[in-house]
Design a protein around this motif. Sequence first.
Motif, PDB file in Angstrom:
ATOM      1  N   LEU A 325       0.861  -1.189   0.000  1.00 55.84           N
ATOM      2  CA  LEU A 325       0.000   0.000   0.000  1.00 55.84           C
ATOM      3  C   LEU A 325       0.891   1.231   0.000  1.00 55.84           C
ATOM      4  O   LEU A 325       1.760   1.382   0.865  1.00 55.84           O
ATOM      5  N   ILE A 326       0.717   2.102  -0.983  1.00 59.10           N
ATOM      6  CA  ILE A 326       1.477   3.348  -1.090  1.00 59.10           C
ATOM      7  C   ILE A 326       0.543   4.509  -0.751  1.00 59.10           C
ATOM      8  O   ILE A 326      -0.502   4.680  -1.394  1.00 59.10           O
ATOM      9  N   ILE A 327       0.904   5.265   0.253  1.00 56.20           N
ATOM     10  CA  ILE A 327       0.171   6.489   0.612  1.00 56.20           C
ATOM     11  C   ILE A 327       0.895   7.661  -0.031  1.00 56.20           C
ATOM     12  O   ILE A 327       2.049   7.950   0.312  1.00 56.20           O
ATOM     13  N   ALA A 328       0.239   8.332  -0.987  1.00 53.19           N
ATOM     14  CA  ALA A 328       0.851   9.428  -1.743  1.00 53.19           C
ATOM     15  C   ALA A 328       0.234  10.759  -1.321  1.00 53.19           C
ATOM     16  O   ALA A 328      -0.991  10.893  -1.281  1.00 53.19           O
ATOM     17  N   ARG A 329       1.090  11.720  -1.018  1.00 57.80           N
ATOM     18  CA  ARG A 329       0.649  13.072  -0.641  1.00 57.80           C
ATOM     19  C   ARG A 329       1.215  14.076  -1.636  1.00 57.80           C
ATOM     20  O   ARG A 329       2.406  14.030  -1.962  1.00 57.80           O
ATOM     21  N   VAL A 330       0.340  14.988  -2.116  1.00 54.78           N
ATOM     22  CA  VAL A 330       0.733  16.018  -3.077  1.00 54.78           C
ATOM     23  C   VAL A 330       0.550  17.374  -2.407  1.00 54.78           C
ATOM     24  O   VAL A 330      -0.544  17.967  -2.460  1.00 54.78           O
ATOM     25  N   PRO A 331       1.577  17.906  -1.735  1.00 54.18           N
ATOM     26  CA  PRO A 331       1.433  19.199  -1.054  1.00 54.18           C
ATOM     27  C   PRO A 331       1.137  20.312  -2.055  1.00 54.18           C
ATOM     28  O   PRO A 331       1.698  20.361  -3.149  1.00 54.18           O
ATOM     29  N   GLY A 332       0.225  21.201  -1.674  1.00 61.25           N
ATOM     30  CA  GLY A 332      -0.106  22.350  -2.516  1.00 61.25           C
ATOM     31  C   GLY A 332      -1.226  22.114  -3.498  1.00 61.25           C
ATOM     32  O   GLY A 332      -1.668  23.063  -4.170  1.00 61.25           O
ATOM     33  N   ALA A 348      -5.875  20.819 -12.102  1.00 63.40           N
ATOM     34  CA  ALA A 348      -4.701  20.274 -11.417  1.00 63.40           C
ATOM     35  C   ALA A 348      -5.022  18.898 -10.827  1.00 63.40           C
ATOM     36  O   ALA A 348      -4.203  17.973 -10.908  1.00 63.40           O
ATOM     37  N   LEU A 349      -6.215  18.739 -10.238  1.00 64.52           N
ATOM     38  CA  LEU A 349      -6.605  17.441  -9.691  1.00 64.52           C
ATOM     39  C   LEU A 349      -6.690  16.397 -10.799  1.00 64.52           C
ATOM     40  O   LEU A 349      -6.245  15.246 -10.635  1.00 64.52           O
ATOM     41  N   LYS A 350      -7.251  16.782 -11.943  1.00 65.31           N
ATOM     42  CA  LYS A 350      -7.385  15.853 -13.064  1.00 65.31           C
ATOM     43  C   LYS A 350      -6.028  15.371 -13.549  1.00 65.31           C
ATOM     44  O   LYS A 350      -5.809  14.168 -13.776  1.00 65.31           O
ATOM     45  N   GLN A 351      -5.043  16.291 -13.699  1.00 69.03           N
ATOM     46  CA  GLN A 351      -3.717  15.904 -14.168  1.00 69.03           C
ATOM     47  C   GLN A 351      -2.973  15.079 -13.124  1.00 69.03           C
ATOM     48  O   GLN A 351      -2.239  14.144 -13.463  1.00 69.03           O
ATOM     49  N   CYS A 352      -3.175  15.397 -11.832  1.00 61.59           N
ATOM     50  CA  CYS A 352      -2.520  14.640 -10.763  1.00 61.59           C
ATOM     51  C   CYS A 352      -3.019  13.192 -10.754  1.00 61.59           C
ATOM     52  O   CYS A 352      -2.219  12.252 -10.630  1.00 61.59           O
ATOM     53  N   ASN A 371      -8.209  15.336   0.626  1.00 63.01           N
ATOM     54  CA  ASN A 371      -8.056  16.314  -0.457  1.00 63.01           C
ATOM     55  C   ASN A 371      -6.798  16.088  -1.283  1.00 63.01           C
ATOM     56  O   ASN A 371      -6.841  16.087  -2.507  1.00 63.01           O
ATOM     57  N   ASN A 372      -5.649  15.909  -0.638  1.00 64.30           N
ATOM     58  CA  ASN A 372      -4.390  15.775  -1.373  1.00 64.30           C
ATOM     59  C   ASN A 372      -3.634  14.507  -0.998  1.00 64.30           C
ATOM     60  O   ASN A 372      -2.418  14.438  -1.172  1.00 64.30           O
ATOM     61  N   ILE A 373      -4.318  13.501  -0.457  1.00 64.45           N
ATOM     62  CA  ILE A 373      -3.703  12.224  -0.085  1.00 64.45           C
ATOM     63  C   ILE A 373      -4.419  11.100  -0.824  1.00 64.45           C
ATOM     64  O   ILE A 373      -5.650  11.017  -0.805  1.00 64.45           O
ATOM     65  N   PHE A 374      -3.622  10.233  -1.467  1.00 59.74           N
ATOM     66  CA  PHE A 374      -4.153   9.149  -2.273  1.00 59.74           C
ATOM     67  C   PHE A 374      -3.572   7.823  -1.791  1.00 59.74           C
ATOM     68  O   PHE A 374      -2.491   7.787  -1.187  1.00 59.74           O
ATOM     69  N   LEU A 408       4.491  20.406  -8.485  1.00 58.79           N
ATOM     70  CA  LEU A 408       4.198  20.032  -7.110  1.00 58.79           C
ATOM     71  C   LEU A 408       5.040  18.839  -6.687  1.00 58.79           C
ATOM     72  O   LEU A 408       5.283  17.932  -7.497  1.00 58.79           O
ATOM     73  N   PRO A 409       5.481  18.808  -5.442  1.00 58.86           N
ATOM     74  CA  PRO A 409       6.250  17.650  -4.968  1.00 58.86           C
ATOM     75  C   PRO A 409       5.339  16.455  -4.707  1.00 58.86           C
ATOM     76  O   PRO A 409       4.113  16.593  -4.628  1.00 58.86           O
ATOM     77  N   LEU A 410       5.955  15.289  -4.567  1.00 62.79           N
ATOM     78  CA  LEU A 410       5.230  14.057  -4.273  1.00 62.79           C
ATOM     79  C   LEU A 410       5.937  13.355  -3.123  1.00 62.79           C
ATOM     80  O   LEU A 410       7.136  13.102  -3.182  1.00 62.79           O
ATOM     81  N   GLN A 411       5.194  13.066  -2.061  1.00 62.43           N
ATOM     82  CA  GLN A 411       5.745  12.385  -0.885  1.00 62.43           C
ATOM     83  C   GLN A 411       5.011  11.067  -0.702  1.00 62.43           C
ATOM     84  O   GLN A 411       3.776  11.012  -0.826  1.00 62.43           O
ATOM     85  N   LEU A 412       5.769  10.011  -0.399  1.00 63.09           N
ATOM     86  CA  LEU A 412       5.190   8.667  -0.317  1.00 63.09           C
ATOM     87  C   LEU A 412       5.498   8.026   1.036  1.00 63.09           C
ATOM     88  O   LEU A 412       6.589   8.204   1.588  1.00 63.09           O
ATOM     89  N   GLY A 413       4.515   7.283   1.540  1.00 60.57           N
ATOM     90  CA  GLY A 413       4.704   6.399   2.677  1.00 60.57           C
ATOM     91  C   GLY A 413       4.272   5.005   2.267  1.00 60.57           C
ATOM     92  O   GLY A 413       3.152   4.820   1.776  1.00 60.57           O
ATOM     93  N   LEU A 414       5.156   4.013   2.421  1.00 61.44           N
ATOM     94  CA  LEU A 414       4.893   2.671   1.919  1.00 61.44           C
ATOM     95  C   LEU A 414       4.821   1.672   3.060  1.00 61.44           C
ATOM     96  O   LEU A 414       5.555   1.787   4.051  1.00 61.44           O
ATOM     97  N   VAL A 415       3.951   0.677   2.891  1.00 62.69           N
ATOM     98  CA  VAL A 415       3.842  -0.410   3.856  1.00 62.69           C
ATOM     99  C   VAL A 415       3.531  -1.687   3.089  1.00 62.69           C
ATOM    100  O   VAL A 415       2.654  -1.704   2.221  1.00 62.69           O
ATOM    101  N   SER A 416       4.328  -2.747   3.344  1.00 57.32           N
ATOM    102  CA  SER A 416       4.147  -4.033   2.660  1.00 57.32           C
ATOM    103  C   SER A 416       3.340  -4.987   3.534  1.00 57.32           C
ATOM    104  O   SER A 416       3.415  -4.945   4.763  1.00 57.32           O
ATOM    105  N   ARG A 417       2.600  -5.841   2.873  1.00 53.24           N
ATOM    106  CA  ARG A 417       1.824  -6.858   3.559  1.00 53.24           C
ATOM    107  C   ARG A 417       2.213  -8.220   2.996  1.00 53.24           C
ATOM    108  O   ARG A 417       2.080  -8.470   1.790  1.00 53.24           O
TER     109      ARG A 417
END
Length: 453
Positions: A325-332, A348-352, A371-374, A408-417
């Motif tokens: 599971l990848i948690i993606a955050r797009v600040p801004g 911007a949301l459509k292109q993201c 809003n900005n976390i996927f 915009l930057p992209l920040q990720l948090g990952l967790v494996s199962r």
Amino acid sequence: MSPLPDMRSLMSQFMNTSASDRTPQELRNMLASTLESRERWRSLLYQAVDIVFETDSRGRIILISPDTWLGQPTTALIGHPFSALCDSVDILQPHAGTPASITPPQGPPLTVILSSCPFHDDKGRVTGTRGTLTAVSAPLSSFANEAAPLPEHDGIAILTAATTALRKAIVPRLAAAAAMEALLEPLAAEGALLDTTTPNTLLYSSSGLTDDIQAVLSASLAQTGTIVFRAGTRYAMICRENIRSLEQMCLIVWRATPWSSQERQLCQAVCSLLAGFWELDSIHRQILLDSDYDISSNLLNWQGLKAEIERRTRRLDQEVMPATLIIARVPGLTELSKTRGFEAGEEALKQCVALLRKAVRPTDAIGRISNNIFGLWMDGGDRFAAAERAERMTAHGIPILIDPPVHLPLQLGLVSREANAEETPETLLERGMLALREGVVENRKWRFSHEAP
């Protein structure tokens, strides 16, 4: 000055003393204390209401107090029907805060709050009524003919500005505040917006509501339409519109000058617009709560993504395959709607979303958590494959091609199962969010959960 005698002690002495044992001084003290107590209660009552009255079984006034009101005597009304004072209500019926227009002995009519209760004999027949009157304002009829200045503003322009403010705001409360400011500024007025549920919810207020306005609000809860009245030295207007779920939207405006008929129509139109906006937003929110999809991005929401994860993990456990599971955050991303406008934010949301879809396989699941976390779910992705994917995703961030372009930057948090692991989607989300926050603190573009195997 000697203190007044204690009422209860005098009453006790009076009741336990025979008539022959009472001295004239005791009787005088008893009478003086009784009169003083009565005056104190009467003074306290007059701080809450203006007139106390009583009628007989035919509605004729047999008692009215005080003796003078608004500088004129009231005793001349004794013996006359109550209709001589107020002909718009049936005084032999109970009233609880009923607005009414009365005609004082002398002077212009007044709007009052009427509270009364009939009393009955042992056979249930009405033997009279006892009640109070509280003046709150002059009615519309007393100043409707005042020369209201012609409006120096364009009502269509104000309505257009309010509509534009509603469309630009992101959440309903901010939208309502922006629309109210667009209305009040050209009218040179103060105002408030209420959702008249129980208790009343204040959606917007430029200043506090006065007691006069509060009294009229409380006395006209079931009414709709527009009420114009005098609140002290101010001219106030209340517009009400029914919305779904038996609620009401209430718009209140007040200022020092009278309201013209065009301004009353304008305020009622804005109130109707706000009520419709609020009602549609409530329906939209209910649809979102019942749906597994985020309408604005056409992605799964967390409820839908959670159901998809649970469905897929059963198959992965059977085939002994891991997942990530990848948690993606797009600040801004959210701020673009505020700084560039609603259309730019939607683009911007459509292109993201398009870039995030390309970052995973078509068979993988993707959802919008906030809003900005996927959230991106990779079937069969172990730690090594996920690390390689995260490195490629964060290499160039999220370029947004609007005018002017934004990167915009992209920040990720990952967790494996691992296969057959006893972890729920909520646990995976919590670990992924923790890894995302730790990566932000460590100034890293992506980071695995420290609890990952």
